[in-house]
Design a protein around this motif. Structure first.
Motif, short mmCIF file in Angstrom:
data_model
loop_
_atom_site.label_atom_id
_atom_site.label_comp_id
_atom_site.label_asym_id
_atom_site.label_seq_id
_atom_site.Cartn_x
_atom_site.Cartn_y
_atom_site.Cartn_z
N ALA A 147 -26.86 80.61 36.68
CA ALA A 147 -25.95 81.72 37.23
C ALA A 147 -25.62 81.33 38.70
N CYS A 148 -26.24 80.05 39.20
CA CYS A 148 -25.96 79.76 40.63
C CYS A 148 -24.55 79.10 40.55
N TYR A 149 -23.90 78.55 39.29
CA TYR A 149 -22.90 77.80 39.45
C TYR A 149 -21.64 78.89 39.30
N VAL A 150 -21.81 80.06 39.13
CA VAL A 150 -20.63 80.91 39.13
C VAL A 150 -20.69 81.96 39.98
N THR A 151 -19.50 82.71 40.33
CA THR A 151 -19.50 83.56 41.53
C THR A 151 -19.98 84.90 41.17
N ASP A 152 -19.70 85.52 39.97
CA ASP A 152 -20.31 86.78 39.56
C ASP A 152 -21.33 86.68 38.72
N VAL A 153 -22.70 87.06 39.14
CA VAL A 153 -23.70 86.98 38.11
C VAL A 153 -23.56 88.20 37.10
N GLY A 154 -22.84 89.40 37.90
CA GLY A 154 -22.67 90.73 36.93
C GLY A 154 -22.10 90.20 35.75
N ARG A 155 -21.10 89.30 35.75
CA ARG A 155 -20.31 89.09 34.67
C ARG A 155 -21.13 88.50 33.57
N ILE B 102 -24.66 81.70 46.25
CA ILE B 102 -25.81 82.60 46.46
C ILE B 102 -25.66 83.89 45.68
N HIS B 103 -27.02 84.39 44.88
CA HIS B 103 -26.85 85.78 44.55
C HIS B 103 -27.96 86.61 45.01
N SER B 104 -27.65 87.72 45.61
CA SER B 104 -28.65 88.48 46.12
C SER B 104 -29.75 89.06 45.07
N LEU B 105 -30.79 89.67 45.74
CA LEU B 105 -31.81 90.18 44.84
C LEU B 105 -31.10 91.36 44.14
N ASP B 106 -30.33 92.06 44.83
CA ASP B 106 -29.80 93.29 44.31
C ASP B 106 -28.88 92.84 43.17
N ALA B 107 -28.17 91.66 43.13
CA ALA B 107 -27.19 91.33 41.93
C ALA B 107 -28.07 90.81 40.91
N LEU B 108 -29.18 90.05 41.19
CA LEU B 108 -29.83 89.38 40.26
C LEU B 108 -30.94 90.51 39.48
N LEU B 109 -31.56 91.56 40.27
CA LEU B 109 -32.63 92.48 39.75
C LEU B 109 -31.94 93.57 39.44
N GLY B 110 -31.23 94.29 40.46
CA GLY B 110 -30.51 95.64 40.26
C GLY B 110 -29.46 95.55 39.26
N GLY B 111 -28.69 94.32 39.35
CA GLY B 111 -27.40 94.09 38.39
C GLY B 111 -27.84 93.89 37.16
N LEU B 112 -29.13 93.28 36.73
CA LEU B 112 -29.76 93.51 35.37
C LEU B 112 -29.83 94.98 34.96
N CYS B 113 -30.51 95.67 35.75
CA CYS B 113 -30.87 97.11 35.19
C CYS B 113 -29.49 97.82 34.97
N ARG B 114 -28.49 97.65 35.98
CA ARG B 114 -27.29 98.44 35.86
C ARG B 114 -26.33 97.92 34.48
N SER B 115 -26.77 96.61 34.08
CA SER B 115 -26.13 96.02 32.82
C SER B 115 -26.72 96.42 31.58
N GLY B 116 -27.76 97.29 31.44
CA GLY B 116 -28.03 97.76 30.47
C GLY B 116 -29.70 97.29 30.05
N PHE B 117 -30.37 96.71 30.87
CA PHE B 117 -31.53 95.92 30.53
C PHE B 117 -33.01 96.74 31.42
N ALA B 118 -34.03 96.71 30.61
CA ALA B 118 -35.15 97.03 31.70
C ALA B 118 -36.04 95.84 31.62
N ILE B 119 -36.35 95.65 32.96
CA ILE B 119 -36.85 94.58 33.41
C ILE B 119 -38.48 94.62 32.96
N GLU B 120 -39.25 93.90 32.17
CA GLU B 120 -40.60 93.74 31.88
C GLU B 120 -41.46 93.22 32.40
N ASP B 121 -41.18 91.92 33.42
CA ASP B 121 -41.85 90.99 34.09
C ASP B 121 -41.14 90.19 34.91
N VAL B 122 -41.40 89.95 36.05
CA VAL B 122 -40.80 88.96 37.27
C VAL B 122 -41.84 87.88 37.76
#
Length: 362
Positions: free
Chosen positions: A240-248, A309-329
């Motif tokens: 994901a570090c090779y694209v601008t928008d991890v949300g996509r 660079i992708h922020s933790l907001d995008a990497l973690l929060g963005g995952l939740c906002r995209s319809g996922f539940a985080i089970e482990d990090v």
């Protein structure tokens, strides 16, 4: 959003009433003239009112022109705009003009916003060329030693869910390692990668080993060629570090993953990309989501690639906002306190390089 629209309308009314100017939705030169006329003359309260009104006006223009979005509306500081993944404060930009005659005018601000909204289009091609070249580097690609018991070599999260008979997407995972291993373990594998040469390695290894897998050359943020809800599991190594928008990327994975499906993804940690490679490991870049890094030959980065660079907001929060539940990090262990200063192991002692996430499609 209604209060911001009202403030932008108040800026137009101020321009009409006190300066006899019609600024509409994009008359930047006229607004710049108004701000310069007001600069240094307004009382503090008036400065704040003008800052709010004209900052909202500038933000509204950015939303319309570049599909920017407001963020931080509930914070005790002026809200920010996200333009091309980068946060900016239009209110603070207006305040600087009102307080400092030497501050950049709206023309210069507009140019910077335009550059943020439209990063170089050559980045995708540059990364394709870089990864084509890295297909010859055994650190990143090549024929793996496939074990007699392939399940034992799988990621523990993947092994726990099981892969036999499942539809599995190896995303950004060309190079002949992930795809063949999971096909040998019994999965119906599709490998997506930007590099044709990396995918060639998967095809060749699969042919030699008698494995069946499908390959698709595509960017990880452009999965339109894949059918919706067509996979039980998505495995994504660092990419994901090779694209601008991890949300996509997340939106695409959410579209192709079936409800309840597993998504295992590994990212480069933001702080690791922010810091230099020199032994002092000083921060040399801000933590701004989507910030473009120039190609580097540092040991913690792949030579020739353009990274973001992708922020933790995008990497973690963005995952939740995209319809996922985080089970482990987890942060995969890469540190070595005995390693010499400047080496990857020593650097990882101070800056864990990776973040691995287990998520479930809701």
């Amino acid at each position: 959003m209604e209060p911001l629209d009202a403030l932008a309308g108040a800026a137009e009314e101020h321009a009409r009433r006190e300066h006899q100017l019609e600024i509409g939705s994009d008359e930047l030169a006229l607004v710049d003239r108004i701000l310069r006329a007001e600069a240094g003359k307004a009382a503090p309260g008036r400065v704040e009112n003008l800052t709010a009104c004209y900052g909202a006006w500038l933000g509204r223009l950015a939303v319309r022109r570049w599909n920017a979005r407001w963020t931080g509306l509930d914070e005790p500081v002026p809200p920010r705009l996200i333009v091309g993944g980068i946060p900016v404060s239009p209110m603070d930009a207006i305040r600087r003009i009102l307080l400092d005659p030497s501050a950049p005018g709206l023309g210069a601000i507009l140019e910077k916003l335009e550059a943020l909204a439209h990063p170089p289009s050559s980045d995708l091609a540059a990364n394709r060329v870089a990864w084509d070249a890295l297909a010859d580097d055994p650190r990143f690609a090549g024929d793996p030693v496939l074990p007699e018991d392939p399940a034992a070599a799988l990621d523990p999260w993947v092994r726990e869910d099981g892969v036999r008979g499942k539809d599995l997407l190896c995303l950004g995972a060309g190079g002949g390692r992930h795809g063949p291993l999971h096909a040998l373990a019994g999965a119906n594998v599709t490998v997506v990668d930007l590099s044709e040469r990396q995918l060639d390695l998967d095809r060749k290894i699969a042919a030699v080993r008698g494995l069946k897998l499908r390959t698709l050359r595509a960017s990880i943020d452009a999965l339109e060629a894949l059918e919706p809800a067509s996979f039980d599991l998505v495995l994504q190594p660092v990419s994901a570090c090779y694209v601008t928008d991890v949300g996509r990327v997340y939106a695409g994975v959410a579209r192709v993953l079936r409800p309840g499906g597993l998504y295992c993804v590994q990212h480069k940690a933001p702080a690791s990309l922010q810091a230099s490679h020199a032994p002092d490991y000083k921060l040399s870049h801000p933590c701004s989501d989507g910030l473009r890094l120039s190609p580097s030959s540092g040991a913690h980065r792949e030579p020739g690639t353009v990274e973001f660079i992708h922020s933790l907001d995008a990497l973690l929060g963005g995952l939740c906002r995209s319809g996922f539940a985080i089970e482990d990090v987890v942060e995969p262990p890469r540190a070595d306190a005995l390693a010499p200063a400047g080496s990857p192991g020593h650097r990882a002692w101070f800056l864990p390089p990776y973040l691995r996430i287990k998520a479930r499609r809701l």
